[in-house]
Design a protein around this motif. Structure first.
Motif, PDB file in Angstrom:
ATOM      1  N   GLY A  97      13.865   8.199   1.296  1.00 16.70           N
ATOM      2  CA  GLY A  97      12.642   8.826   0.800  1.00 16.70           C
ATOM      3  C   GLY A  97      12.435   8.546  -0.684  1.00 16.70           C
ATOM      4  N   ALA A  98      13.519   8.642  -1.469  1.00 15.24           N
ATOM      5  CA  ALA A  98      13.408   8.395  -2.912  1.00 15.24           C
ATOM      6  C   ALA A  98      12.980   6.959  -3.182  1.00 15.24           C
ATOM      7  CB  ALA A  98      14.743   8.695  -3.595  1.00 15.24           C
ATOM      8  N   ALA A  99      13.587   6.017  -2.444  1.00 13.43           N
ATOM      9  CA  ALA A  99      13.213   4.605  -2.631  1.00 13.43           C
ATOM     10  C   ALA A  99      11.749   4.401  -2.250  1.00 13.43           C
ATOM     11  CB  ALA A  99      14.117   3.706  -1.794  1.00 13.43           C
ATOM     12  N   ALA A 100      11.304   5.059  -1.172  1.00 15.07           N
ATOM     13  CA  ALA A 100       9.916   4.917  -0.736  1.00 15.07           C
ATOM     14  C   ALA A 100       8.965   5.432  -1.808  1.00 15.07           C
ATOM     15  CB  ALA A 100       9.701   5.664   0.582  1.00 15.07           C
ATOM     16  N   VAL A 101       9.303   6.581  -2.403  1.00 10.30           N
ATOM     17  CA  VAL A 101       8.465   7.137  -3.481  1.00 10.30           C
ATOM     18  C   VAL A 101       8.393   6.153  -4.645  1.00 10.30           C
ATOM     19  CG1 VAL A 101       8.435   8.881  -5.318  1.00 10.30           C
ATOM     20  CG2 VAL A 101       8.776   9.573  -2.948  1.00 10.30           C
ATOM     21  N   PHE A 102       9.554   5.633  -5.037  1.00  5.89           N
ATOM     22  CA  PHE A 102       9.620   4.732  -6.182  1.00  5.89           C
ATOM     23  C   PHE A 102       8.723   3.511  -5.965  1.00  5.89           C
ATOM     24  CE2 PHE A 102      11.519   1.279  -8.648  1.00  5.89           C
ATOM     25  CZ  PHE A 102      11.636   1.860  -9.887  1.00  5.89           C
ATOM     26  N   PHE A 103       8.858   2.866  -4.820  1.00  2.00           N
ATOM     27  CA  PHE A 103       8.081   1.648  -4.588  1.00  2.00           C
ATOM     28  C   PHE A 103       6.610   1.958  -4.338  1.00  2.00           C
ATOM     29  CE2 PHE A 103      12.322  -0.111  -3.812  1.00  2.00           C
ATOM     30  CZ  PHE A 103      12.254  -1.146  -4.729  1.00  2.00           C
ATOM     31  N   SER A 104       6.349   3.095  -3.696  1.00  2.00           N
ATOM     32  CA  SER A 104       4.956   3.478  -3.460  1.00  2.00           C
ATOM     33  C   SER A 104       4.224   3.616  -4.792  1.00  2.00           C
ATOM     34  CB  SER A 104       4.916   4.798  -2.695  1.00  2.00           C
ATOM     35  OG  SER A 104       3.610   5.313  -2.707  1.00  2.00           O
ATOM     36  N   ILE A 105       4.846   4.326  -5.743  1.00  3.81           N
ATOM     37  CA  ILE A 105       4.180   4.556  -7.028  1.00  3.81           C
ATOM     38  C   ILE A 105       4.174   3.292  -7.866  1.00  3.81           C
ATOM     39  CG2 ILE A 105       4.351   5.863  -9.195  1.00  3.81           C
ATOM     40  CD1 ILE A 105       5.228   8.242  -7.474  1.00  3.81           C
ATOM     41  N   TRP A 106       5.215   2.489  -7.726  1.00  3.36           N
ATOM     42  CA  TRP A 106       5.240   1.215  -8.460  1.00  3.36           C
ATOM     43  C   TRP A 106       4.047   0.344  -8.062  1.00  3.36           C
ATOM     44  CZ3 TRP A 106       6.182  -4.031  -7.088  1.00  3.36           C
ATOM     45  CH2 TRP A 106       6.422  -4.872  -8.185  1.00  3.36           C
ATOM     46  N   LEU A 107       3.749   0.330  -6.777  1.00  2.12           N
ATOM     47  CA  LEU A 107       2.612  -0.465  -6.301  1.00  2.12           C
ATOM     48  C   LEU A 107       1.292   0.170  -6.735  1.00  2.12           C
ATOM     49  CD1 LEU A 107       3.768  -1.303  -2.671  1.00  2.12           C
ATOM     50  CD2 LEU A 107       3.441  -2.930  -4.528  1.00  2.12           C
ATOM     51  N   ASP A 108       1.188   1.489  -6.565  1.00  3.62           N
ATOM     52  CA  ASP A 108      -0.082   2.177  -6.817  1.00  3.62           C
ATOM     53  C   ASP A 108      -0.436   2.190  -8.297  1.00  3.62           C
ATOM     54  OD1 ASP A 108      -2.287   3.967  -6.642  1.00  3.62           O
ATOM     55  OD2 ASP A 108      -0.918   5.582  -7.212  1.00  3.62           O
ATOM     56  N   LYS A 109       0.544   2.591  -9.106  1.00  9.64           N
ATOM     57  CA  LYS A 109       0.273   2.781 -10.523  1.00  9.64           C
ATOM     58  C   LYS A 109       0.589   1.518 -11.300  1.00  9.64           C
ATOM     59  CE  LYS A 109       2.096   6.135 -13.812  1.00  9.64           C
ATOM     60  NZ  LYS A 109       3.101   7.203 -13.747  1.00  9.64           N
ATOM     61  N   GLY A 110       1.642   0.842 -10.865  1.00 12.30           N
ATOM     62  CA  GLY A 110       2.044  -0.348 -11.591  1.00 12.30           C
ATOM     63  C   GLY A 110       1.063  -1.480 -11.401  1.00 12.30           C
ATOM     64  N   LEU A 111       0.638  -1.691 -10.170  1.00 12.06           N
ATOM     65  CA  LEU A 111      -0.178  -2.874  -9.897  1.00 12.06           C
ATOM     66  C   LEU A 111      -1.643  -2.503  -9.704  1.00 12.06           C
ATOM     67  CD1 LEU A 111       0.962  -5.668  -9.857  1.00 12.06           C
ATOM     68  CD2 LEU A 111       0.907  -5.620  -7.365  1.00 12.06           C
ATOM     69  N   GLY A 112      -1.889  -1.595  -8.752  1.00  8.63           N
ATOM     70  CA  GLY A 112      -3.271  -1.301  -8.366  1.00  8.63           C
ATOM     71  C   GLY A 112      -4.088  -0.726  -9.492  1.00  8.63           C
ATOM     72  N   LEU A 113      -3.539   0.225 -10.214  1.00  8.87           N
ATOM     73  CA  LEU A 113      -4.334   0.941 -11.205  1.00  8.87           C
ATOM     74  C   LEU A 113      -4.794   0.037 -12.343  1.00  8.87           C
ATOM     75  CD1 LEU A 113      -4.873   4.180 -11.914  1.00  8.87           C
ATOM     76  CD2 LEU A 113      -3.647   3.375 -13.914  1.00  8.87           C
ATOM     77  N   VAL A 114      -3.880  -0.769 -12.872  1.00  4.03           N
ATOM     78  CA  VAL A 114      -4.237  -1.609 -14.019  1.00  4.03           C
ATOM     79  C   VAL A 114      -5.145  -2.756 -13.586  1.00  4.03           C
ATOM     80  CG1 VAL A 114      -3.336  -3.119 -15.807  1.00  4.03           C
ATOM     81  CG2 VAL A 114      -2.169  -0.992 -15.290  1.00  4.03           C
ATOM     82  N   VAL A 115      -4.708  -3.501 -12.561  1.00  5.99           N
ATOM     83  CA  VAL A 115      -5.495  -4.659 -12.134  1.00  5.99           C
ATOM     84  C   VAL A 115      -6.828  -4.201 -11.532  1.00  5.99           C
ATOM     85  CG1 VAL A 115      -5.529  -6.647 -10.590  1.00  5.99           C
ATOM     86  CG2 VAL A 115      -3.428  -6.043 -11.801  1.00  5.99           C
ATOM     87  N   GLY A 116      -6.776  -3.129 -10.723  1.00  7.74           N
ATOM     88  CA  GLY A 116      -8.001  -2.650 -10.079  1.00  7.74           C
ATOM     89  C   GLY A 116      -9.078  -2.248 -11.070  1.00  7.74           C
ATOM     90  N   GLY A 117      -8.663  -1.753 -12.247  1.00  3.52           N
ATOM     91  CA  GLY A 117      -9.637  -1.348 -13.255  1.00  3.52           C
ATOM     92  C   GLY A 117     -10.483  -2.502 -13.761  1.00  3.52           C
ATOM     93  N   PHE A 118      -9.953  -3.724 -13.658  1.00  2.00           N
ATOM     94  CA  PHE A 118     -10.669  -4.893 -14.177  1.00  2.00           C
ATOM     95  C   PHE A 118     -11.543  -5.559 -13.108  1.00  2.00           C
ATOM     96  CE2 PHE A 118      -7.118  -4.690 -17.218  1.00  2.00           C
ATOM     97  CZ  PHE A 118      -7.819  -4.800 -18.400  1.00  2.00           C
ATOM     98  N   ILE A 119     -11.498  -5.021 -11.884  1.00  2.00           N
ATOM     99  CA  ILE A 119     -12.219  -5.665 -10.785  1.00  2.00           C
ATOM    100  C   ILE A 119     -13.163  -4.646 -10.157  1.00  2.00           C
ATOM    101  CG2 ILE A 119     -11.982  -6.769  -8.528  1.00  2.00           C
ATOM    102  CD1 ILE A 119      -9.207  -7.758  -9.514  1.00  2.00           C
ATOM    103  N   PRO A 120     -14.451  -4.879 -10.068  1.00  2.00           N
ATOM    104  CA  PRO A 120     -15.134  -6.077 -10.572  1.00  2.00           C
ATOM    105  C   PRO A 120     -15.244  -6.056 -12.094  1.00  2.00           C
ATOM    106  CG  PRO A 120     -16.719  -4.531  -9.663  1.00  2.00           C
ATOM    107  CD  PRO A 120     -15.371  -3.955  -9.394  1.00  2.00           C
TER     108      PRO A 120
END
Lengths: 385, 131, 265
Positions: free
Chosen positions: A316-339
């Motif tokens: 569960g801890a690993a799932a939380v870590f990777f879930s947030i890494w994807l959501d906040k680490g990748l999606g939030l920053v890159v998604g803000g620039f698109i479109p």
């Protein structure tokens, strides 16, 4: 106490050299980036922040999460955390160092970085973020080193460390609030322009950081003579469960506002991230993986029978870590620039040099963490004898 | 104190090595060759005295830069009836058009590589310097 | 006599401003926005009392339909040594064309005047009165001059690209590589510097020419006289008259950035 890092088992030295090698690879590619420019990355005029800044954003959360062990122990006298507060503080130190390095490797003119201090600009959130991060690093260095030194001598921590500890609690909240303000105060980037950004950042931080700490405690218990005990790990599990629930709730709020209001700009980035927009959807599988991991994690962590089982807790801890890494680490920053501001889409894909440099920074951070944990374990061993 | 010889020997070796450039220059006399920047248009008066320019030209250029770009103070400087714009390319390099013989001679001698030329052009530049 | 006049004006202006400000503080801001629209509010909120406020008016009725014409862009990019980089991700632009629906994305959809949808608009830095790029810059490498020009000090820029994230108009470019590698050495303007890699750049309304009483390069280069540049604080200036007499729009006024580039449609 530094000398304690110089003796260790074969496994310790293997880990140290693997991390050193990875950091070396990162340095090698960073030198290439330094001579050729940021053209070696996948960033461009439309997506002008990428993997580096997303790692920075995620790691500020990990750093801030140390407060989740410090606060219960010092303010509520929650004794079970006594053994692991130092682990949380040292995790914060290495996370802040990684944050600073990620900002550094993202600079176009890194040798001019002191312009930030030569020409301090209080109206810039980046200025405040720098102040907050450096302050937080110093606080944790002094607190961690003083408490560990006292433990070694078998005396109470020095009196001056007490006020520093109390300051470090709101300070931890501030570092992630200011990091959220970096994004939340920008007109025209609708994904970021949300009052709930700082709250979301804190919720996700208090889930991802303690999740990593659970895994680290388990590693320490397994490979060293130091046993943090069952109670603190279980308590961390509950913290992660609560924080992750709140985090998912906050994400749900974003969806409601974006889609119920029906304002196109507010839903475009979410469209791109979760459903694809105008035929572009490179991040769609990652975002759904993140959501899937989040649901899995909640199922494992809310249910007491699975949470009490160490193996499920670790999953569960690993799932939380990777879930947030994807959501906040990748999606939030890159998604803000698109479109982009012209409502057209340029997708972002990190390049190999970019990923290796990032891996190098992570390796350097984990190297610092390894050394600090090795010192901690050795001091504890010495104190026991 | 068995290691006395080793310690003092090591210290002496260190000092000898650290001061090597000084001894070497004394012995060969080679490093003493002061650079001689060549002036073209030597008859004209510069915006400041030779001694000032030698010591402070970089400071002055930074001040000009801030005045022109940041404060919008683009009023030219008048020296001996001649107006000079506060501009590296537009003024300095008009007289000191021989960058290699004028600027580089000293800069190379002192081992400094000013980043001015990363962006600013100079006369007779055949190919831009790139970094 | 003249000074008295000015004082009188500024006092009246101040009272008006204070009154409007008071109203908005009292909670009538939203109502005022509906009633007066953005422009009145913009003028009331923080209008600079400066005697000079540079602005540009693009007369799209003169520019539209000349798809092959690139005079303003070519002249600007040549004068400022802006390299032509082929890669879309890495290109550097000071002034360029965007289709109407991209320059004004919030006006996309619905029944639009037929010709507009096909028209390419000239876009450049808007030299906002309330520029977000300036607000976020951590080193004051970009700032707003009292005359409204949003300047860029390429010597000070650390290349953090926060301003690019903050600009809602996509006006800023970053030097992902050494721009000199992409410049035609023979066509270079010796009197203007190039840039180094790792810094942000953008249109600066030709501050170096404007300060010497000349017009921006793009304005001079336009044979159709579609670009007008002048002082908005002067009611008799060409730009003031154009804005007063024609219907002019600005890009994304809802963001409160108060752009100073107007488009006559």
């Amino acid at each position: 106490m530094f000398e304690k890092a110089l003796s260790g088992s074969r496994k310790y030295w293997t880990l140290v050299f693997i991390l050193l090698a990875l950091a070396g690879a990162g340095v090698f590619f960073y030198l290439r980036q330094l001579s050729e420019g940021l053209v070696v990355t996948g960033m461009g005029r439309d997506v002008s922040w990428g993997f580096y800044i997303s790692q920075f954003t995620f790691l500020v959360g990990v750093a801030a999460s140390a407060v989740m062990v410090v606060l219960p122990y010092y303010l509520h006298d929650f004794k079970a955390f006594g053994k692991i507060t130092i682990l949380g503080e040292f995790l914060a130190i290495s996370a802040v160092i990684m944050c600073i390095l990620f900002v550094f490797v993202d600079m176009g003119q890194p040798f001019r970085i002191f312009n930030m201090f030569l020409h301090p600009t209080p109206n810039s959130m980046m200025f405040w973020d720098t102040v907050a991060l450096i302050g937080y690093l110093l606080l944790n260095l002094f607190i961690g080193w003083a408490t560990l030194g006292a433990e070694r001598k078998g005396v109470a921590p020095p009196a001056w460390s007490r006020p520093l500890i109390y300051i470090s609690i709101p300070w931890a909240v501030s570092i992630h609030t200011v990091t959220a303000f970096l994004y939340a105060g920008i007109p025209g980037r609708h994904l970021w322009l949300t009052a709930i950004m700082a709250a979301r950042f804190l919720a996700s931080a208090f889930a991802s950081g303690p999740a990593l700490l659970i895994l680290l405690c388990m590693v320490v218990r397994r490979y060293t003579s130091f046993d943090p005990g069952r109670e603190p790990i279980q308590a961390l599990g509950k913290i992660v469960a609560y924080a992750m629930t709140i985090n998912l709730f906050f994400i749900g709020l974003e969806f409601f506002t974006a889609y119920y209001s029906g304002i196109p700009g507010h839903s475009h980035s979410l469209d791109y991230l979760f459903f694809g927009l105008d035929g572009h959807g490179a991040l769609v599988p990652f975002m759904w993986t993140s959501l899937g991991l989040a649901v899995l994690a909640l199922a494992l962590l809310i249910n007491p029978s699975t949470r009490r089982n160490d193996r499920w807790l670790a999953t569960g801890a690993a799932a939380v870590f990777f879930s947030i890494w994807l959501d906040k680490g990748l999606g939030l920053v890159v998604g803000g620039f698109i479109p982009n501001p012209f409502n057209s889409i340029t997708e972002y894909f990190p390049t190999a040099p970019e990923l290796i440099i990032s891996l190098g920074v992570w390796a350097l951070g984990f190297l610092i963490l390894t050394l600090l944990y090795q010192i901690t374990v050795a001091v504890r061993e010495e104190a026991r004898q | 104190m068995h290691d006395r010889i080793k310690i003092f020997g090591g210290l002496a070796l260190f000092i000898a090595l650290a001061t090597f450039p000084v001894w070497y220059a004394r012995a060969t006399g080679r490093a003493n060759v002061a650079p001689e920047p060549k002036l073209v248009n030597a008859g004209k008066e510069c915006v400041n005295t030779r001694a000032y320019m030698r010591e402070y030209h970089m400071t002055m250029l930074n001040e000009w830069r801030d005045e022109v770009i940041r404060d919008g103070k683009r009023v030219p400087i008048t020296v001996a009836g001649v107006k000079y714009q506060k501009s590296l390319t537009g003024s300095c390099m008009k007289c000191h058009a021989n960058k290699a013989d004028f600027c580089d001679t000293c800069h190379n001698y002192l081992g400094v590589s000013p980043s001015c030329w990363d962006c600013h052009n100079y006369p007779g530049e055949r190919k831009h310097e790139t970094r | 006599m003249k000074r008295d006049n000015n004082n009188e004006l500024s006092r009246r202006g101040f009272l008006k401003k204070a009154g409007l400000l008071g109203l908005s503080v009292a909670g009538a801001g939203a109502l005022m926005e509906v009633v007066f629209g953005d422009d009145v509010l913009a003028a009331s909120a923080a209008e600079s009392s400066a005697a000079v406020r540079w602005a540009m008016v693009v007369d799209m009725t003169k520019c539209a339909g000349r798809d092959a014409c690139t005079d303003c862009m070519t002249a600007c990019h040549r004068a400022h040594n802006v390299p032509s980089i082929k890669s879309r991700r890495h290109e550097i632009k000071w002034i360029w064309k965007e289709p109407f629906v991209n320059a004004f994305p919030e006006l996309r959809g619905g029944r639009l005047r037929a010709d507009l949808a096909k028209t390419d608009f000239i876009v450049l830095c808007n030299h906002c009165d309330n520029p977000p790029c300036v607000r976020v810059c951590p080193t004051k490498a970009t700032w707003r001059r009292p005359d409204g020009i949003v300047m860029m000090d390429m010597h000070r820029c650390i290349g953090c690209r926060y301003c690019m994230a903050a600009c809602p108009y996509g006006s800023r470019s970053f030097n992902w590589m050494d721009p000199r590698k992409a410049l035609d050495e023979k066509a270079i303007n010796q009197d203007y510097p190039t840039r180094t890699k790792g810094v942000v750049e953008k249109c600066d309304f030709c501050a170096e020419r404007v300060d010497h009483g000349r017009l921006p390069v793009c304005v001079e280069a336009c044979k159709e006289k579609a670009l007008a540049f002048g002082n908005l604080s002067d009611a008799k200036s060409n730009v003031s008259k154009l804005c007063a007499g024609r219907f002019a729009i600005r890009r994304k006024p809802e963001l409160g950035t108060r752009p100073e580039v107007y488009y006559i449609v």
